[in-house]
Write a protein that holds these residues in place. Structure first.
Motif, PDB file in Angstrom:
ATOM      1  N   ASN A 107       0.802  -1.227   0.000  1.00 52.16           N
ATOM      2  CA  ASN A 107       0.000   0.000   0.000  1.00 52.16           C
ATOM      3  C   ASN A 107       0.837   1.280   0.000  1.00 52.16           C
ATOM      4  O   ASN A 107       0.519   2.212  -0.734  1.00 52.16           O
ATOM      5  CB  ASN A 107      -0.982  -0.013   1.175  1.00 52.16           C
ATOM      6  N   PRO A 108       1.893   1.405   0.819  1.00 53.50           N
ATOM      7  CA  PRO A 108       2.695   2.635   0.785  1.00 53.50           C
ATOM      8  C   PRO A 108       3.339   2.896  -0.576  1.00 53.50           C
ATOM      9  O   PRO A 108       3.463   4.051  -0.993  1.00 53.50           O
ATOM     10  CB  PRO A 108       3.750   2.397   1.868  1.00 53.50           C
ATOM     11  N   ILE A 109       3.721   1.842  -1.278  1.00 47.86           N
ATOM     12  CA  ILE A 109       4.305   2.021  -2.615  1.00 47.86           C
ATOM     13  C   ILE A 109       3.235   2.501  -3.583  1.00 47.86           C
ATOM     14  O   ILE A 109       3.463   3.434  -4.369  1.00 47.86           O
ATOM     15  CB  ILE A 109       4.938   0.697  -3.099  1.00 47.86           C
ATOM     16  N   ARG A 110       2.082   1.920  -3.536  1.00 43.46           N
ATOM     17  CA  ARG A 110       0.979   2.346  -4.418  1.00 43.46           C
ATOM     18  C   ARG A 110       0.567   3.780  -4.129  1.00 43.46           C
ATOM     19  O   ARG A 110       0.152   4.513  -5.023  1.00 43.46           O
ATOM     20  CB  ARG A 110      -0.226   1.418  -4.232  1.00 43.46           C
ATOM     21  N   ALA A 111       0.659   4.190  -2.866  1.00 42.27           N
ATOM     22  CA  ALA A 111       0.265   5.552  -2.498  1.00 42.27           C
ATOM     23  C   ALA A 111       1.376   6.568  -2.734  1.00 42.27           C
ATOM     24  O   ALA A 111       1.179   7.755  -2.474  1.00 42.27           O
ATOM     25  CB  ALA A 111      -0.153   5.581  -1.025  1.00 42.27           C
ATOM     26  N   SER A 150       9.079   1.003   3.243  1.00 42.57           N
ATOM     27  CA  SER A 150       7.648   1.216   3.531  1.00 42.57           C
ATOM     28  C   SER A 150       7.441   1.246   5.038  1.00 42.57           C
ATOM     29  O   SER A 150       7.264   0.207   5.686  1.00 42.57           O
ATOM     30  CB  SER A 150       6.811   0.098   2.892  1.00 42.57           C
ATOM     31  N   ASP A 151       7.454   2.444   5.597  1.00 44.28           N
ATOM     32  CA  ASP A 151       7.310   2.594   7.046  1.00 44.28           C
ATOM     33  C   ASP A 151       5.922   2.195   7.519  1.00 44.28           C
ATOM     34  O   ASP A 151       4.931   2.328   6.796  1.00 44.28           O
ATOM     35  CB  ASP A 151       7.583   4.045   7.455  1.00 44.28           C
ATOM     36  N   HIS A 152       5.879   1.730   8.765  1.00 49.21           N
ATOM     37  CA  HIS A 152       4.621   1.386   9.446  1.00 49.21           C
ATOM     38  C   HIS A 152       3.855   0.289   8.695  1.00 49.21           C
ATOM     39  O   HIS A 152       2.650   0.376   8.495  1.00 49.21           O
ATOM     40  CB  HIS A 152       3.749   2.633   9.623  1.00 49.21           C
ATOM     41  N   GLN A 184       5.979  -4.056 -10.974  1.00 43.73           N
ATOM     42  CA  GLN A 184       4.983  -4.049 -12.034  1.00 43.73           C
ATOM     43  C   GLN A 184       3.957  -2.922 -11.870  1.00 43.73           C
ATOM     44  O   GLN A 184       3.471  -2.394 -12.854  1.00 43.73           O
ATOM     45  CB  GLN A 184       4.223  -5.390 -12.069  1.00 43.73           C
ATOM     46  N   ILE A 185       3.645  -2.558 -10.646  1.00 44.66           N
ATOM     47  CA  ILE A 185       2.535  -1.615 -10.450  1.00 44.66           C
ATOM     48  C   ILE A 185       2.985  -0.235  -9.997  1.00 44.66           C
ATOM     49  O   ILE A 185       2.191   0.698  -9.978  1.00 44.66           O
ATOM     50  CB  ILE A 185       1.536  -2.174  -9.414  1.00 44.66           C
ATOM     51  N   ALA A 186       4.272  -0.061  -9.610  1.00 45.57           N
ATOM     52  CA  ALA A 186       4.736   1.239  -9.124  1.00 45.57           C
ATOM     53  C   ALA A 186       5.365   2.019 -10.272  1.00 45.57           C
ATOM     54  O   ALA A 186       6.346   1.569 -10.860  1.00 45.57           O
ATOM     55  CB  ALA A 186       5.748   1.062  -8.004  1.00 45.57           C
ATOM     56  N   PRO A 187       4.826   3.197 -10.643  1.00 42.35           N
ATOM     57  CA  PRO A 187       5.405   3.983 -11.739  1.00 42.35           C
ATOM     58  C   PRO A 187       6.806   4.464 -11.399  1.00 42.35           C
ATOM     59  O   PRO A 187       7.087   4.844 -10.269  1.00 42.35           O
ATOM     60  CB  PRO A 187       4.423   5.159 -11.879  1.00 42.35           C
ATOM     61  N   GLY A 188       7.688   4.416 -12.401  1.00 38.66           N
ATOM     62  CA  GLY A 188       9.035   4.911 -12.199  1.00 38.66           C
ATOM     63  C   GLY A 188       9.974   3.952 -11.507  1.00 38.66           C
ATOM     64  O   GLY A 188      11.101   4.322 -11.186  1.00 38.66           O
TER      65      GLY A 188
END
Length: 358
Positions: free
Chosen positions: A188-192, A201-203, A284-288
């Motif tokens: 979730n933190p990567i997607r956000a 990805s903290d927490h 695959q899902i994280a831009p850049g």
């Protein structure tokens, strides 16, 4: 359509896996950088982590995964009424009083007194109710949300609602949906856009597991069984074991370290394989993101029969795929609500990504 009663979704007498998510009121960034007030509330994420660690050591519920973002959080919980059934009356009373301690004067011990224990263990009706609550996901969420809302309102000198609505719950009924949901929560933190890598990805639960691979350090959060030894001070010791081992004990398997409910794993793949899967999926899902698509899929994907594109879409849009129950179409269509016998709806996207088993 009226909201379905929680009792239709979760049987309190059965082991149940549930993905829960809760959002702050109006989706304000009350756990991160609030653009309206200009304040940073990252310390509230620590509040939630501390509470999760405490609850994991007291409730009869396994904490599988968690992710805390700027305006909401995700948890995967597994209720364990079978573990609670192994506790004697004194243990049940003690655990509940550690979760909801009586008012104490300054300097008094936090340990329950005999009189306080007797108020529960000598009352059969009260004892039965407390025993049910200890494996109730609804009570876990109620006390967690209540504590955080009260602390935040007190800090802001405000009153009123802190959470947008009651928490959303999706039951996970098979391994495919559990694996996809675990990846969805941990990424979730990567997607956000809050992190670029899994280890940054903290927490999140995956960060705790990674830290424990390289570092063992004590934390300040008290658990139900008192002081910890150095061997029990792993950063992820309060989380459920990730891998289901062949040597795992049959039955309830209460935790030996006292910091979690049980010592049972929840995925039939190793921690290394899960971390590789997360890293591959994040690319695959994280831009850049740097890296390229692997020449072949990880073994777990082949074993579950999931296509590469379907897997990425399933993890990226897990919340849009499922509503109340997650799983393959045939699995979801075969279950019924506990009281009225109603069918659970399968969304078109879920039908496409997770069809019935061959």
């Amino acid at each position: 359509m009226a909201r379905l009663c929680r009792a239709e979704l979760i049987d309190p007498d059965q082991i149940t896996l549930v993905h829960v998510v809760n959002r702050t009121v109006r989706r304000c960034f009350l756990f991160g950088d609030d653009p309206v007030s200009g304040k940073n509330f990252d310390h509230r994420k620590v509040w939630i982590e501390e509470r999760l660690e405490r609850f994991a050591g007291c409730f009869g519920i396994d904490l599988l995964c968690f992710a805390i973002l700027s305006n909401h959080y995700h948890l995967i919980l597994r209720s364990r009424p079978d573990v609670v059934a192994t506790w004697d009356d004194t243990e049940v009373a003690r655990r509940w009083l550690m979760i909801c301690p009586p008012t104490r004067k300054k300097g008094q011990s936090a340990d329950p007194t005999e009189a306080e224990l007797d108020s529960i263990r000598r009352c059969p009706v009260r004892l039965a109710e407390v025993r049910r609550r200890l494996s109730s996901i609804s009570w876990w969420m109620r006390l967690l949300n209540q504590n955080i809302a009260q602390r935040a309102n007190r800090e802001d000198e405000q009153s009123g609602r802190f959470w947008q609505d009651r928490y959303r719950a999706t039951r996970l009924d098979d391994e495919e949906s559990l694996l996809a949901c675990a990846a969805y929560v941990d990424l979730n933190p990567i997607r956000a856009g809050l992190a670029e890598t899994v280890e940054a990805s903290d927490h999140t639960s995956v960060q705790r597991r990674l830290e424990s691979r390289f570092d063992v350090r004590p934390t300040s959060v008290a658990c139900c069984r008192g002081p910890r030894t150095s061997s029990a001070a792993r950063r992820d010791a309060f989380l459920a074991k990730l891998t289901i081992e062949k040597s795992d004990a049959v039955g309830a398997a209460p935790a030996e370290n006292g910091r979690r409910c049980s010592d049972k794993g929840f995925l039939s793949l190793s921690e290394d394989a899960y971390l590789e899967l997360l890293d591959w999926t994040a690319r695959q899902i994280a831009p850049g993101k740097r890296g390229s698509t692997p020449m072949r899929l990880p073994p777990i994907l082949k074993r579950l029969g999931l296509e590469q594109s379907s897997w990425c879409e399933l993890v990226a849009d897990f919340d849009r795929c499922f509503y109340l129950v997650a799983g393959r179409c045939d699995r979801v269509q075969s279950v019924r609500s506990h009281h009225t016998g109603r069918r659970f709806r399968v969304r078109p996207l879920a039908r496409r990504l997770l069809p019935a088993a061959a």
